[in-house]
Design a protein around this motif. Structure first.
Motif, PDB file in Angstrom:
ATOM      1  N   LYS A 219     -13.406  -4.915   0.612  1.00  0.00           N
ATOM      2  CA  LYS A 219     -14.597  -5.076  -0.227  1.00  0.00           C
ATOM      3  C   LYS A 219     -14.260  -5.545  -1.637  1.00  0.00           C
ATOM      4  CE  LYS A 219     -16.570  -1.008   0.149  1.00  0.00           C
ATOM      5  NZ  LYS A 219     -17.642   0.028   0.051  1.00  0.00           N
ATOM      6  N   ASN A 220     -13.327  -4.843  -2.294  1.00  0.00           N
ATOM      7  CA  ASN A 220     -13.031  -5.190  -3.673  1.00  0.00           C
ATOM      8  C   ASN A 220     -11.721  -4.571  -4.110  1.00  0.00           C
ATOM      9  OD1 ASN A 220     -13.479  -6.376  -6.191  1.00  0.00           O
ATOM     10  ND2 ASN A 220     -15.655  -5.835  -6.161  1.00  0.00           N
ATOM     11  N   SER A 221     -11.218  -5.039  -5.251  1.00  0.00           N
ATOM     12  CA  SER A 221      -9.967  -4.553  -5.810  1.00  0.00           C
ATOM     13  C   SER A 221     -10.125  -4.402  -7.314  1.00  0.00           C
ATOM     14  CB  SER A 221      -8.838  -5.540  -5.491  1.00  0.00           C
ATOM     15  OG  SER A 221      -7.656  -5.189  -6.171  1.00  0.00           O
ATOM     16  N   TYR A 222      -9.576  -3.292  -7.844  1.00  0.00           N
ATOM     17  CA  TYR A 222      -9.691  -3.011  -9.268  1.00  0.00           C
ATOM     18  C   TYR A 222      -8.310  -2.690  -9.845  1.00  0.00           C
ATOM     19  CZ  TYR A 222     -14.571  -2.504  -7.953  1.00  0.00           C
ATOM     20  OH  TYR A 222     -15.831  -2.726  -7.449  1.00  0.00           O
ATOM     21  N   SER A 223      -7.961  -3.337 -10.938  1.00  0.00           N
ATOM     22  CA  SER A 223      -6.707  -3.024 -11.629  1.00  0.00           C
ATOM     23  C   SER A 223      -6.817  -1.657 -12.290  1.00  0.00           C
ATOM     24  CB  SER A 223      -6.409  -4.079 -12.696  1.00  0.00           C
ATOM     25  OG  SER A 223      -6.193  -5.336 -12.118  1.00  0.00           O
ATOM     26  N   LEU A 224      -5.739  -0.884 -12.231  1.00  0.00           N
ATOM     27  CA  LEU A 224      -5.713   0.396 -12.929  1.00  0.00           C
ATOM     28  C   LEU A 224      -5.632   0.135 -14.430  1.00  0.00           C
ATOM     29  CD1 LEU A 224      -3.269   2.491 -10.711  1.00  0.00           C
ATOM     30  CD2 LEU A 224      -5.763   2.367 -10.579  1.00  0.00           C
ATOM     31  N   LYS A 225      -6.450   0.859 -15.197  1.00  0.00           N
ATOM     32  CA  LYS A 225      -6.512   0.680 -16.644  1.00  0.00           C
ATOM     33  C   LYS A 225      -6.290   2.013 -17.351  1.00  0.00           C
ATOM     34  CE  LYS A 225      -9.717  -3.212 -16.263  1.00  0.00           C
ATOM     35  NZ  LYS A 225     -11.053  -3.740 -16.600  1.00  0.00           N
TER      36      LYS A 225
ATOM     37  N   PHE B 231       0.839  -1.190   0.000  1.00  0.00           N
ATOM     38  CA  PHE B 231       0.000   0.000   0.000  1.00  0.00           C
ATOM     39  C   PHE B 231       0.881   1.250   0.000  1.00  0.00           C
ATOM     40  CE2 PHE B 231      -3.774  -2.199   2.332  1.00  0.00           C
ATOM     41  CZ  PHE B 231      -3.967  -2.995   1.217  1.00  0.00           C
ATOM     42  N   SER B 232       0.608   2.167  -0.913  1.00  0.00           N
ATOM     43  CA  SER B 232       1.444   3.363  -1.030  1.00  0.00           C
ATOM     44  C   SER B 232       0.687   4.652  -0.775  1.00  0.00           C
ATOM     45  CB  SER B 232       2.072   3.410  -2.424  1.00  0.00           C
ATOM     46  OG  SER B 232       1.082   3.368  -3.427  1.00  0.00           O
ATOM     47  N   ALA B 233      -0.655   4.624  -0.772  1.00  0.00           N
ATOM     48  CA  ALA B 233      -1.435   5.839  -0.542  1.00  0.00           C
ATOM     49  C   ALA B 233      -2.845   5.441  -0.158  1.00  0.00           C
ATOM     50  CB  ALA B 233      -1.453   6.714  -1.795  1.00  0.00           C
ATOM     51  N   LEU B 234      -3.550   6.377   0.479  1.00  0.00           N
ATOM     52  CA  LEU B 234      -4.940   6.115   0.837  1.00  0.00           C
ATOM     53  C   LEU B 234      -5.726   7.421   0.881  1.00  0.00           C
ATOM     54  CD1 LEU B 234      -4.517   7.000   4.010  1.00  0.00           C
ATOM     55  CD2 LEU B 234      -4.121   4.583   4.360  1.00  0.00           C
ATOM     56  N   VAL B 235      -7.026   7.295   0.585  1.00  0.00           N
ATOM     57  CA  VAL B 235      -7.949   8.419   0.726  1.00  0.00           C
ATOM     58  C   VAL B 235      -9.266   7.890   1.283  1.00  0.00           C
ATOM     59  CG1 VAL B 235      -6.950   9.829  -1.122  1.00  0.00           C
ATOM     60  CG2 VAL B 235      -8.786   8.220  -1.665  1.00  0.00           C
ATOM     61  N   LEU B 236      -9.956   8.743   2.020  1.00  0.00           N
ATOM     62  CA  LEU B 236     -11.234   8.378   2.611  1.00  0.00           C
ATOM     63  C   LEU B 236     -12.329   9.209   1.968  1.00  0.00           C
ATOM     64  CD1 LEU B 236     -12.746   6.776   4.853  1.00  0.00           C
ATOM     65  CD2 LEU B 236     -12.397   8.773   6.327  1.00  0.00           C
ATOM     66  N   LYS B 237     -13.372   8.541   1.504  1.00  0.00           N
ATOM     67  CA  LYS B 237     -14.542   9.217   0.963  1.00  0.00           C
ATOM     68  C   LYS B 237     -15.769   8.542   1.531  1.00  0.00           C
ATOM     69  CE  LYS B 237     -16.463  11.109  -3.296  1.00  0.00           C
ATOM     70  NZ  LYS B 237     -16.295  11.259  -4.768  1.00  0.00           N
ATOM     71  N   GLU B 238     -16.556   9.327   2.287  1.00  0.00           N
ATOM     72  CA  GLU B 238     -17.686   8.795   3.032  1.00  0.00           C
ATOM     73  C   GLU B 238     -17.179   7.681   3.940  1.00  0.00           C
ATOM     74  OE1 GLU B 238     -20.461   7.952  -0.126  1.00  0.00           O
ATOM     75  OE2 GLU B 238     -21.006  10.080  -0.306  1.00  0.00           O
TER      76      GLU B 238
ATOM     77  N   CYS C  10      -7.410   2.366  -0.966  1.00  0.00           N
ATOM     78  CA  CYS C  10      -5.975   2.140  -0.803  1.00  0.00           C
ATOM     79  C   CYS C  10      -5.349   1.858  -2.161  1.00  0.00           C
ATOM     80  CB  CYS C  10      -5.710   0.975   0.139  1.00  0.00           C
ATOM     81  SG  CYS C  10      -6.218   1.290   1.846  1.00  0.00           S
ATOM     82  N   LEU C  11      -4.226   2.487  -2.413  1.00  0.00           N
ATOM     83  CA  LEU C  11      -3.515   2.329  -3.675  1.00  0.00           C
ATOM     84  C   LEU C  11      -2.335   1.392  -3.478  1.00  0.00           C
ATOM     85  CD1 LEU C  11      -3.368   3.510  -6.626  1.00  0.00           C
ATOM     86  CD2 LEU C  11      -1.733   5.173  -5.709  1.00  0.00           C
ATOM     87  N   SER C  12      -2.175   0.470  -4.400  1.00  0.00           N
ATOM     88  CA  SER C  12      -1.082  -0.493  -4.323  1.00  0.00           C
ATOM     89  C   SER C  12      -0.036  -0.200  -5.393  1.00  0.00           C
ATOM     90  CB  SER C  12      -1.616  -1.915  -4.507  1.00  0.00           C
ATOM     91  OG  SER C  12      -0.578  -2.829  -4.757  1.00  0.00           O
ATOM     92  N   ASP C  13       1.237  -0.410  -5.041  1.00  0.00           N
ATOM     93  CA  ASP C  13       2.329  -0.291  -6.016  1.00  0.00           C
ATOM     94  C   ASP C  13       2.122  -1.211  -7.211  1.00  0.00           C
ATOM     95  OD1 ASP C  13       3.406   1.351  -4.146  1.00  0.00           O
ATOM     96  OD2 ASP C  13       5.206   0.187  -3.767  1.00  0.00           O
ATOM     97  N   LYS C  14       1.312  -2.234  -7.023  1.00  0.00           N
ATOM     98  CA  LYS C  14       1.082  -3.199  -8.087  1.00  0.00           C
ATOM     99  C   LYS C  14       0.021  -2.738  -9.084  1.00  0.00           C
ATOM    100  CE  LYS C  14       2.383  -7.113  -5.168  1.00  0.00           C
ATOM    101  NZ  LYS C  14       1.949  -8.387  -4.550  1.00  0.00           N
ATOM    102  N   GLY C  15      -0.393  -1.469  -8.950  1.00  0.00           N
ATOM    103  CA  GLY C  15      -1.360  -0.926  -9.891  1.00  0.00           C
ATOM    104  C   GLY C  15      -2.777  -1.365  -9.619  1.00  0.00           C
TER     105      GLY C  15
ATOM    106  N   ARG D 156       2.805   0.805 -14.020  1.00  0.00           N
ATOM    107  CA  ARG D 156       1.799   0.699 -12.964  1.00  0.00           C
ATOM    108  C   ARG D 156       2.307   1.060 -11.570  1.00  0.00           C
ATOM    109  NH1 ARG D 156       1.410  -5.929 -12.634  1.00  0.00           N
ATOM    110  NH2 ARG D 156       3.118  -6.220 -11.121  1.00  0.00           N
ATOM    111  N   ASP D 157       3.514   1.619 -11.454  1.00  0.00           N
ATOM    112  CA  ASP D 157       4.076   1.906 -10.132  1.00  0.00           C
ATOM    113  C   ASP D 157       3.384   3.134  -9.534  1.00  0.00           C
ATOM    114  OD1 ASP D 157       5.538   1.955  -7.854  1.00  0.00           O
ATOM    115  OD2 ASP D 157       7.489   2.269  -8.801  1.00  0.00           O
ATOM    116  N   ALA D 158       2.169   2.922  -9.046  1.00  0.00           N
ATOM    117  CA  ALA D 158       1.345   3.993  -8.481  1.00  0.00           C
ATOM    118  C   ALA D 158       1.807   4.309  -7.062  1.00  0.00           C
ATOM    119  CB  ALA D 158      -0.117   3.558  -8.488  1.00  0.00           C
TER     120      ALA D 158
END
Length: 297
Positions: A87-93, A50-57, A62-67, A105-107
């Protein structure tokens, strides 16, 4: 038997953990009060780096280095982390709907932008806008000094952080000063703020109209001691682009702190913040969630 084991292995668990030198859950250093620390333990490969996070509602992204962009149910109760449920995970596209390749993908940094997020990348240094399901819809034009990869100190010292406010727009910062630069710099598209600090920038976030919080790390190459520093900078008070910094806390493993590779920070309540560490997908490091508040005085 396998049908029972496989689902179990994909579960994640939070365990109580302390980073305080006295072994307690709560402690204070400088101007921060550690409220709670949890360690994430999982056999799921997605739940790492995990490299970053933001909270909304009530969702923590959470952002992963693995994109990957991961969604968690998140809640605080009585100044403790009560809920952190995957809950879920989505690949960056990319804008064509293709998953980002390994070299792209090094987010590293992320902040809320409109209905989605702004994400910064190193390697191929850039800032792009994504929806909350990992789909890119726009590239952001960087400050001209950030556009060429050869200007960075190294391939691993790129755009580690990004933040957004309606007043200042999108700002970003490389982990280390660019080549031939001694001071750290925060960049908007058309402006630069300079400041002196030891170590490397891992995240920046606006905490109010003009103030940003800066998360920094350093490692002693001889003792392997880790240092985490939390700074506060008022962008409106800088003189000729040079800013003074307020150190809220400087935490070192040499002083008994059980810290790890902290890369992400987010404001989650009034004066309350959450930090996350990148475990580098290593058995010898941890994913830690640290809840703390900034104390007055």
């Amino acid at each position: 038997m396998k049908l029972l084991i496989i689902p179990f292995l994909l579960l994640s668990n939070l365990f109580a953990y302390t980073i305080c030198p006295n072994g307690e859950q709560e402690c204070q250093i400088g101007k921060i009060h550690i409220l709670d620390t949890k360690k994430l333990s999982s056999f799921d490969d997605k739940l790492s780096e995990f490299s970053a996070l933001v909270l909304k509602e009530n969702t923590l992204y959470c952002l992963s280095d693995k994109g990957r962009l991961l969604h968690f149910d998140f809640a605080i109760k009585d100044k403790k982390i009560e809920t952190f449920k995957y809950k879920n995970s989505y690949s960056l596209k990319d804008k064509q709907g293709k998953k980002l390749s390994k070299n792209f993908r090094d987010a590293e940094g992320m902040d809320i932008y409109g209905k989605g997020v702004a994400i910064s990348f190193e390697g191929k240094n850039r800032v792009e806008l994504y929806d909350l399901y990992g789909n890119c819809y726009k590239s952001i034009k960087l400050n001209k000094k950030l556009r060429k990869n050869e200007n960075y100190e190294s391939i691993n010292k790129g755009l580690e952080s990004v933040a957004y406010s309606s007043l200042y727009g999108i700002i970003t910062a490389p982990e280390a000063p660019l080549k031939k630069k001694k001071k750290h710099r925060i960049y908007s598209r058309d402006f630069t703020w300079k400041f002196d600090a030891e170590g490397f920038i891992t995240d920046i976030k606006f905490i109010d109209t003009h103030n940003v919080i800066v998360l920094m790390r350093d490692t002693n190459i001889f003792t392997r001691a880790r240092t985490t520093q939390i700074l506060k900078i008022d962008l409106s008070s800088c003189i000729d682009g040079t800013c003074s910094t307020e150190s809220l806390a400087k935490i070192s493993s040499q002083d008994g702190w059980k810290i790890d590779n902290f890369e992400g920070i987010e404001k989650v309540d009034k004066n309350t913040y959450l930090m996350v560490s990148d475990d580098n997908d290593s058995l010898f490091q941890n994913t830690l969630l640290v809840l703390f508040e900034i104390v007055k005085g």
